[in-house]
Scaffold this motif. Structure first.
Motif, mmCIF file in Angstrom:
data_model
loop_
_atom_site.group_PDB
_atom_site.id
_atom_site.type_symbol
_atom_site.label_atom_id
_atom_site.label_comp_id
_atom_site.label_asym_id
_atom_site.label_seq_id
_atom_site.Cartn_x
_atom_site.Cartn_y
_atom_site.Cartn_z
ATOM 1 N N GLN A 67 0.822 -1.207 0.000
ATOM 2 C CA GLN A 67 0.000 0.000 0.000
ATOM 3 C C GLN A 67 0.859 1.261 0.000
ATOM 4 N N GLU A 68 2.025 1.200 0.646
ATOM 5 C CA GLU A 68 2.917 2.362 0.671
ATOM 6 C C GLU A 68 3.406 2.700 -0.730
ATOM 7 N N VAL A 69 3.723 1.679 -1.505
ATOM 8 C CA VAL A 69 4.198 1.913 -2.868
ATOM 9 C C VAL A 69 3.061 2.489 -3.717
ATOM 10 N N PHE A 70 1.852 1.971 -3.527
ATOM 11 C CA PHE A 70 0.707 2.521 -4.257
ATOM 12 C C PHE A 70 0.467 3.980 -3.864
ATOM 13 N N LEU A 71 0.657 4.303 -2.593
ATOM 14 C CA LEU A 71 0.495 5.683 -2.136
ATOM 15 C C LEU A 71 1.533 6.594 -2.788
ATOM 16 N N VAL A 72 2.771 6.145 -2.843
ATOM 17 C CA VAL A 72 3.832 6.923 -3.506
ATOM 18 C C VAL A 72 3.466 7.154 -4.974
ATOM 19 N N ALA A 73 3.017 6.092 -5.640
ATOM 20 C CA ALA A 73 2.631 6.216 -7.051
ATOM 21 C C ALA A 73 1.457 7.179 -7.212
ATOM 22 N N ALA A 74 0.476 7.073 -6.333
ATOM 23 C CA ALA A 74 -0.694 7.960 -6.406
ATOM 24 C C ALA A 74 -0.312 9.412 -6.147
ATOM 25 N N GLU A 75 0.581 9.625 -5.191
ATOM 26 C CA GLU A 75 1.031 10.988 -4.907
ATOM 27 C C GLU A 75 1.767 11.580 -6.098
ATOM 28 N N ARG A 76 2.605 10.777 -6.742
ATOM 29 C CA ARG A 76 3.336 11.276 -7.924
ATOM 30 C C ARG A 76 2.365 11.582 -9.057
ATOM 31 N N LEU A 77 1.415 10.691 -9.283
ATOM 32 C CA LEU A 77 0.413 10.913 -10.322
ATOM 33 C C LEU A 77 -0.391 12.176 -10.043
ATOM 34 N N ARG B 67 3.063 7.499 -21.309
ATOM 35 C CA ARG B 67 4.423 6.967 -21.190
ATOM 36 C C ARG B 67 5.288 7.868 -20.304
ATOM 37 N N ASP B 68 5.167 9.169 -20.463
ATOM 38 C CA ASP B 68 5.926 10.098 -19.626
ATOM 39 C C ASP B 68 5.460 9.999 -18.169
ATOM 40 N N ILE B 69 4.151 9.973 -17.971
ATOM 41 C CA ILE B 69 3.599 9.868 -16.620
ATOM 42 C C ILE B 69 4.067 8.564 -15.976
ATOM 43 N N SER B 70 3.985 7.466 -16.718
ATOM 44 C CA SER B 70 4.398 6.155 -16.194
ATOM 45 C C SER B 70 5.865 6.150 -15.784
ATOM 46 N N ALA B 71 6.710 6.800 -16.567
ATOM 47 C CA ALA B 71 8.137 6.861 -16.236
ATOM 48 C C ALA B 71 8.361 7.595 -14.921
ATOM 49 N N HIS B 72 7.657 8.675 -14.703
ATOM 50 C CA HIS B 72 7.801 9.436 -13.461
ATOM 51 C C HIS B 72 7.261 8.653 -12.258
ATOM 52 N N VAL B 73 6.147 7.970 -12.459
ATOM 53 C CA VAL B 73 5.585 7.152 -11.375
ATOM 54 C C VAL B 73 6.541 6.007 -11.040
ATOM 55 N N MET B 74 7.083 5.379 -12.067
ATOM 56 C CA MET B 74 8.028 4.275 -11.854
ATOM 57 C C MET B 74 9.269 4.760 -11.112
ATOM 58 N N ALA B 75 9.782 5.915 -11.475
ATOM 59 C CA ALA B 75 10.965 6.458 -10.808
ATOM 60 C C ALA B 75 10.677 6.768 -9.345
ATOM 61 N N ALA B 76 9.500 7.311 -9.054
ATOM 62 C CA ALA B 76 9.138 7.614 -7.665
ATOM 63 C C ALA B 76 9.003 6.339 -6.840
ATOM 64 N N ALA B 77 8.377 5.315 -7.409
ATOM 65 C CA ALA B 77 8.229 4.045 -6.700
ATOM 66 C C ALA B 77 9.593 3.404 -6.459
ATOM 67 N N ALA B 78 10.458 3.437 -7.461
ATOM 68 C CA ALA B 78 11.804 2.868 -7.310
ATOM 69 C C ALA B 78 12.576 3.600 -6.217
ATOM 70 N N ALA B 79 12.499 4.916 -6.194
ATOM 71 C CA ALA B 79 13.195 5.699 -5.167
ATOM 72 C C ALA B 79 12.700 5.329 -3.779
ATOM 73 N N HIS B 80 11.405 5.162 -3.634
ATOM 74 C CA HIS B 80 10.837 4.785 -2.339
ATOM 75 C C HIS B 80 11.346 3.414 -1.896
ATOM 76 N N LEU B 81 11.363 2.470 -2.817
ATOM 77 C CA LEU B 81 11.833 1.123 -2.481
ATOM 78 C C LEU B 81 13.323 1.103 -2.128
ATOM 79 N N VAL B 82 14.121 1.895 -2.850
ATOM 80 C CA VAL B 82 15.550 1.991 -2.538
ATOM 81 C C VAL B 82 15.727 2.623 -1.153
ATOM 82 N N ASP B 83 14.991 3.699 -0.882
ATOM 83 C CA ASP B 83 15.083 4.366 0.421
ATOM 84 C C ASP B 83 14.692 3.444 1.570
#
Length: 90
Positions: free
Chosen positions: A4-14, A36-52
């Motif tokens: 749910q945290e990852v979905f929240l990060v994705a939703a916040e970025r969107l 495609r641009d939106i998806s790339a930004h959402v993916m980057a935000a989710a990846a950053a959250h998971l790395v953090d």
């Protein structure tokens, strides 16, 4: 961490991807033409959250600087090949 945290990060970025003009006309999300641009930004935000959170590593080939992650995600996207359609004379 819960998924749910990852979905929240994705939703916040969107939620910040729609422009002021789009919001002003009542749009809740950016137009599909920018998917495609939106998806790339959402993916980057989710990846950053998971790395953090210590649950992932910087993907292979991605820059260490996070400013380049959306561009790296965009480059990694699969694009379907466009069929070759012959043009006939009318």
């Amino acid at each position: 961490m819960h998924i749910q945290e990852v979905f929240l990060v994705a939703a916040e970025r969107l939620s910040v991807m729609a422009t002021a003009a789009e919001l002003q006309v009542g749009a809740l999300f950016p137009p599909f033409a920018r998917i495609r641009d939106i998806s790339a930004h959402v993916m980057a935000a989710a990846a950053a959250h998971l790395v953090d959170a210590g649950l992932g590593a910087v993907p292979d080939g991605w820059p260490e600087q996070r400013e380049g992650w959306a561009a790296a995600a965009r480059q990694a996207m699969w694009s379907p090949p466009l069929p070759s359609v012959p043009v006939s004379r009318l």
